[in-house]
Design a protein around this motif. Structure first.
Motif, short mmCIF file in Angstrom:
data_model
loop_
_atom_site.label_atom_id
_atom_site.label_comp_id
_atom_site.label_asym_id
_atom_site.label_seq_id
_atom_site.Cartn_x
_atom_site.Cartn_y
_atom_site.Cartn_z
N ASP A 1 0.84 -1.20 0.00
CA ASP A 1 0.00 0.00 0.00
C ASP A 1 0.88 1.25 0.00
O ASP A 1 1.97 1.25 0.57
CB ASP A 1 -0.88 0.05 1.25
CG ASP A 1 -1.86 -1.10 1.33
OD1 ASP A 1 -2.34 -1.54 0.27
OD2 ASP A 1 -2.16 -1.55 2.45
N GLY B 1 -2.53 -2.99 -4.12
CA GLY B 1 -2.75 -4.16 -4.98
C GLY B 1 -1.82 -4.19 -6.17
O GLY B 1 -0.75 -3.56 -6.19
N THR C 1 -4.86 -2.21 2.23
CA THR C 1 -5.38 -3.38 1.52
C THR C 1 -6.32 -4.19 2.41
O THR C 1 -7.36 -4.68 1.94
CB THR C 1 -4.23 -4.26 1.02
OG1 THR C 1 -3.59 -3.61 -0.09
CG2 THR C 1 -4.73 -5.62 0.55
N PHE D 1 -9.67 -2.36 2.58
CA PHE D 1 -10.36 -2.42 1.30
C PHE D 1 -10.86 -3.84 1.02
O PHE D 1 -11.90 -4.03 0.40
CB PHE D 1 -9.46 -1.92 0.18
CG PHE D 1 -9.25 -0.44 0.21
CD1 PHE D 1 -10.33 0.43 0.07
CD2 PHE D 1 -8.00 0.12 0.41
CE1 PHE D 1 -10.16 1.80 0.12
CE2 PHE D 1 -7.82 1.49 0.46
CZ PHE D 1 -8.90 2.34 0.32
N THR D 2 -10.12 -4.84 1.48
CA THR D 2 -10.59 -6.23 1.33
C THR D 2 -11.86 -6.44 2.13
O THR D 2 -12.80 -7.11 1.68
CB THR D 2 -9.50 -7.21 1.78
OG1 THR D 2 -8.32 -7.01 1.00
CG2 THR D 2 -9.95 -8.66 1.61
N SER E 1 -8.55 -8.59 -3.91
CA SER E 1 -8.31 -7.15 -3.81
C SER E 1 -7.07 -6.73 -4.59
O SER E 1 -6.67 -5.57 -4.52
CB SER E 1 -8.13 -6.75 -2.34
OG SER E 1 -7.02 -7.43 -1.77
N ARG F 1 -9.12 -1.09 -12.03
CA ARG F 1 -8.86 0.15 -11.31
C ARG F 1 -10.15 0.89 -11.00
O ARG F 1 -10.30 1.48 -9.91
CB ARG F 1 -7.92 1.06 -12.12
CG ARG F 1 -7.62 2.37 -11.41
CD ARG F 1 -6.56 3.19 -12.10
NE ARG F 1 -6.95 3.64 -13.42
CZ ARG F 1 -6.24 4.50 -14.15
NH1 ARG F 1 -5.09 4.97 -13.68
NH2 ARG F 1 -6.65 4.88 -15.34
N LYS G 1 -11.62 -0.42 -7.89
CA LYS G 1 -10.86 0.01 -6.71
C LYS G 1 -11.17 1.47 -6.38
O LYS G 1 -11.35 1.83 -5.21
CB LYS G 1 -9.36 -0.16 -6.95
CG LYS G 1 -8.90 -1.60 -6.96
CD LYS G 1 -7.38 -1.68 -7.00
CE LYS G 1 -6.92 -3.14 -6.94
NZ LYS G 1 -5.47 -3.28 -6.87
#
Length: 330
Positions: free
Chosen positions: A66, A89, A128, A131-132, A271, A276, A279
């Protein structure tokens, strides 16, 4: 231009790491040169830093999957000097020099624009792992899971993914059941929004059962292996479980009965290689409707000197919540 990077080197089949000075010329080719202000600590970072070749094939290497910072140079018109950006990622920190370097150079296709509603430090509190967790919750909702249908189990609840999942699900109105092997963290999990705490043994006792009493509408699983096998027979009709980790193993042995007789779903969460645009959409949610007021309370900010110790705790399963690395703090 020179900068500091946390370099992992192999010598006599042992891996050692230290902060060293590097030059921009040492970085790989790419479209965007970024000055990194913050990174975070994830399990994959700990694996890379310990020499796990399943994550990082060649050393010396700079981990850090990250990064959040400011564009220094860009050959892509989508980004200009001074833009605040986020990267997580793809190959960052795996086989491409990562966010534990004060400078990174990456393809433009990896770079996200930081929304106004979130700071660089907040973005790395998510990292990460966070976000996961958000992607897991998003998958459950797309599968028809809703707050009025029953409780949602979160495994590995004190970890990076689990703690954010507990907080996010609670914010969205779900009744969250947190699974944890750390009894001393029960009060902390309740402060994040968990309505009830269960132990690993409570859930794993039904491993190997074809069917069991339906207890959970859904689950966010962060550990894999036998835990997934134990959760499936306990899901309600049309329930679902997301899985994103493999600490407990990479194999899942399960009966087809829950899938056929109750119509449950097993949903994998990636993830790393998702588009993009997807994300960016999750990052925008984190800055907007899904912004977590509790995020700072579950985040420990560390400086460069503290990074080795935190990586060691993470690899041992002793980490709690999220860890953010301030690259400009000694």
């Amino acid at each position: 231009m020179s900068f500091l990077a946390y370099r992992v080197e192999e010598a006599d089949k042992k891996f050692e790491a230290s902060w060293v000075e590097q030059e921009d010329a040492d970085l790989p080719e790419g479209d965007v040169l970024i000055e990194v202000a913050y990174s975070s600590v994830n399990y994959k970072d700990a694996l890379s830093a310990s020499g796990n070749r399943g994550v990082t094939k060649a050393y010396p290497h700079t981990p850090g999957i990250d990064a959040a910072g400011t564009v220094l140079e860009s050959s892509d018109s989508a980004f200009s000097k001074g833009d605040e950006v986020v990267v997580f990622g793809y190959d960052l920190g795996m086989n491409t020099n990562g966010g534990y370097g004060q400078h990174i150079r990456v393809p433009a296709a990896w770079v996200l624009k930081k929304p106004e509603g979130i700071s660089a430090s907040e973005a790395m509190a998510w990292g990460t792992a966070g976000f996961t967790a958000a992607l897991s919750v998003q998958k459950l909702e797309r599968a028809g899971i809703s707050p009025d249908r029953g409780p949602v189990l979160v495994t590995g609840a004190t970890g990076g993914v689990g703690s954010v999942a507990v907080s996010l699900l609670s914010k969205l109105g779900y009744s969250v059941v947190a699974l944890s092997g750390k009894a001393d963290k029960n009060d902390w999990l309740e402060s994040l929004g968990a309505k009830r705490i269960v132990s690993r043994d409570d859930v794993l006792s039904l491993k190997g059962k074809a069917m069991a009493k339906p207890v959970y509408q859904a689950a966010v699983d962060t550990v894999g292996g036998d835990m997934v096998s134990a959760i499936l027979p306990q899901l309600m009709p049309e329930g679902a479980v997301t899985t994103c980790g493999m600490i407990a193993g990479v194999k899942v042995e399960a009966s087809v009965f829950p899938f056929i007789l109750r119509g449950v779903s097993l949903l994998g969460v990636d993830s790393v290689e998702i588009p993009r645009a997807d994300k960016q959409a999750v990052l925008d949610k984190a800055a907007g409707d899904w912004k977590l007021e509790s995020l700072e309370t579950m985040t420990t900010e560390i400086g460069r000197k503290e990074l080795p110790g935190v990586l060691s705790r993470i690899i041992k399963g002793e980490g709690v919540g999220r860890y953010r690395v301030n690259l400009n703090k000694d």
